[in-house]
Enzyme design. Sequence first.
Site, mmCIF file in Angstrom:
data_model
loop_
_atom_site.group_PDB
_atom_site.id
_atom_site.type_symbol
_atom_site.label_atom_id
_atom_site.label_comp_id
_atom_site.label_asym_id
_atom_site.label_seq_id
_atom_site.Cartn_x
_atom_site.Cartn_y
_atom_site.Cartn_z
ATOM 1 N N PHE A 31 0.857 -1.187 0.000
ATOM 2 C CA PHE A 31 0.000 0.000 0.000
ATOM 3 C C PHE A 31 0.895 1.239 0.000
ATOM 4 O O PHE A 31 1.643 1.474 0.941
ATOM 5 C CB PHE A 31 -0.949 0.069 1.201
ATOM 6 C CG PHE A 31 -1.870 1.252 1.089
ATOM 7 C CD1 PHE A 31 -3.036 1.175 0.351
ATOM 8 C CD2 PHE A 31 -1.534 2.477 1.663
ATOM 9 C CE1 PHE A 31 -3.865 2.291 0.189
ATOM 10 C CE2 PHE A 31 -2.361 3.599 1.508
ATOM 11 C CZ PHE A 31 -3.527 3.493 0.772
ATOM 12 N N ASP A 55 9.127 2.850 2.175
ATOM 13 C CA ASP A 55 7.958 3.664 2.482
ATOM 14 C C ASP A 55 7.679 3.514 3.977
ATOM 15 O O ASP A 55 7.155 2.495 4.418
ATOM 16 C CB ASP A 55 6.759 3.208 1.639
ATOM 17 C CG ASP A 55 5.525 4.074 1.886
ATOM 18 O OD1 ASP A 55 5.525 4.851 2.872
ATOM 19 O OD2 ASP A 55 4.558 3.962 1.100
ATOM 20 N N LYS A 63 2.012 11.082 7.299
ATOM 21 C CA LYS A 63 1.165 10.792 8.460
ATOM 22 C C LYS A 63 1.598 11.533 9.732
ATOM 23 O O LYS A 63 1.308 12.708 9.862
ATOM 24 C CB LYS A 63 1.049 9.288 8.635
ATOM 25 C CG LYS A 63 0.277 8.696 7.431
ATOM 26 C CD LYS A 63 -0.274 7.314 7.643
ATOM 27 C CE LYS A 63 -1.286 7.013 6.540
ATOM 28 N NZ LYS A 63 -0.977 5.853 5.740
HETATM 29 C C1 LIG Z 1 -1.132 5.940 4.246
HETATM 30 C C2 LIG Z 1 0.022 5.445 3.455
HETATM 31 C C3 LIG Z 1 0.376 6.063 2.238
HETATM 32 C C4 LIG Z 1 -0.452 7.147 1.599
HETATM 33 O O1 LIG Z 1 -0.544 8.297 2.362
HETATM 34 P P1 LIG Z 1 -1.708 9.371 2.035
HETATM 35 O O2 LIG Z 1 -1.391 10.515 2.940
HETATM 36 O O3 LIG Z 1 -3.015 8.721 2.340
HETATM 37 O O4 LIG Z 1 -1.572 9.713 0.593
HETATM 38 C C5 LIG Z 1 1.493 5.592 1.580
HETATM 39 N N1 LIG Z 1 2.221 4.585 2.087
HETATM 40 C C6 LIG Z 1 1.912 3.981 3.243
HETATM 41 C C7 LIG Z 1 2.785 2.883 3.751
HETATM 42 C C8 LIG Z 1 0.794 4.372 3.960
HETATM 43 O O5 LIG Z 1 0.456 3.732 5.088
#
Ligand SMILES: *Cc1c(COP(=O)(O)O)cnc(C)c1O
Length: 402
Positions: A137, A222, A251
């Site tokens: 994700f 990520d 986040k």
């Molecule tokens: C939430 C998330 C994203 C995307 O972030 P948004 O602010 O919703 O665009 C990307 N990578 C990971 C691992 C995430 O948990």
Amino acid sequence: MTASDLENRYGAHNYKPLEVVIARGDGVWLWDTEGRRYLDCMSAYSAVSLGHGHPRILKALTEQAQKVAVISRAFRSDVLGQFLETLCQRSGFDMALPMNSGAEAVETAIKAARRWGYDIKGIAADKAEIIVADNNFHGRTTTIVGFSSDADYRRGFGPFTPGFRSVPFGNAKALEQAITPETAAVLIEPIQGEAGIILPPPGYLRAVRAACDKHNVLLILDEIQSGLCRTGRWFAFEHEGIRPDGMTLGKALGGGVLPVSAFVARREVMEVFTPGSHGSTFGGNSLAAAVGLEALRVMADEQLADQSAHLGQRMLDRLNRIRSPLIREVRGRGLWVGVELDGNLTSGRRMVEEMMRLGVLSKETHETVVRLAPPLVITESELDWGLDQFEDALHRLERSAA
Ligand SMILES: *Cc1c(COP(=O)(O)O)cnc(C)c1O
């Protein structure tokens, strides 16, 4: 119309929220419109790691908002540099590129990796490949969902961007075998959050790092959800003693009040960006920089990595002691735990609804996994109370399943 009716009538139906209407938050607690109090075990997918309305974040937010909030990157800012310096010092990278949402940070990482592939590695034009993991994700842009393995994220949104190759998560051999001379980067989550808090086998990241070194491929992690103290370290890669070439953050970087994200990297990677090659109207705005800077300072001052390690272990130990036919597996790291339920006996949705009745808010992921990820500022007694409710909810479901 009620608040729910209004959302349903005028809002796109791209979410299926629990039927609780939140009106207020403070620390680890949320209150609904009837004044009922809930422990927040979602933390907005880690965006609220500092809790709701952290006094230092609110102070930084309001003070900066009263000075200047948004000036665009057409001018220099008296706070952006400090934010970027602290971000680099904290993460151990040379340079940072600020964006807003997590998906934008991932898009930035993809651009950096590709341009590095052409300019530095010497891959032929438009041939660069990025290796990703199944069940990843990384956000919701059309490019990013194009390499998702989740049918719901993709259906009807093609055609998708080429140049991605997906391999099973946790299998370093399969990943190395997928590397070709045209591979620019590997892009993975150190722990897969949305997939259900999936930890790779020990040594996986070290083996991926070694494969990337051997084949001159960038390793980009990520850490948008796993980073910034969530797993009991500042960054999840520290558990394996490795260092990626670049990393995406988001986040929690926004202190729970704003979208603030960044791509951080080694100088050689970041220097592929030249004026005009990438940007964002709001990325790195003064308000975001002031809040992001304060969020990083609060995490350090309140020792939230240690707090997450300590309380996370307490949570895991307690959950592992529960004997319930409904639980198939408990997994996690730090204050970031997924409890996998037996889908034949119950569902994640039924569990989170039962928890809600007892005053704990969370959300299921993938039908059967219940996420427990409270703000990192939670106290031991608040956590124990939340786990009491979790256990109670589980036993109630057992009785109705029996
Ligand atoms: C939430 C998330 C994203 C995307 O972030 P948004 O602010 O919703 O665009 C990307 N990578 C990971 C691992 C995430 O948990």
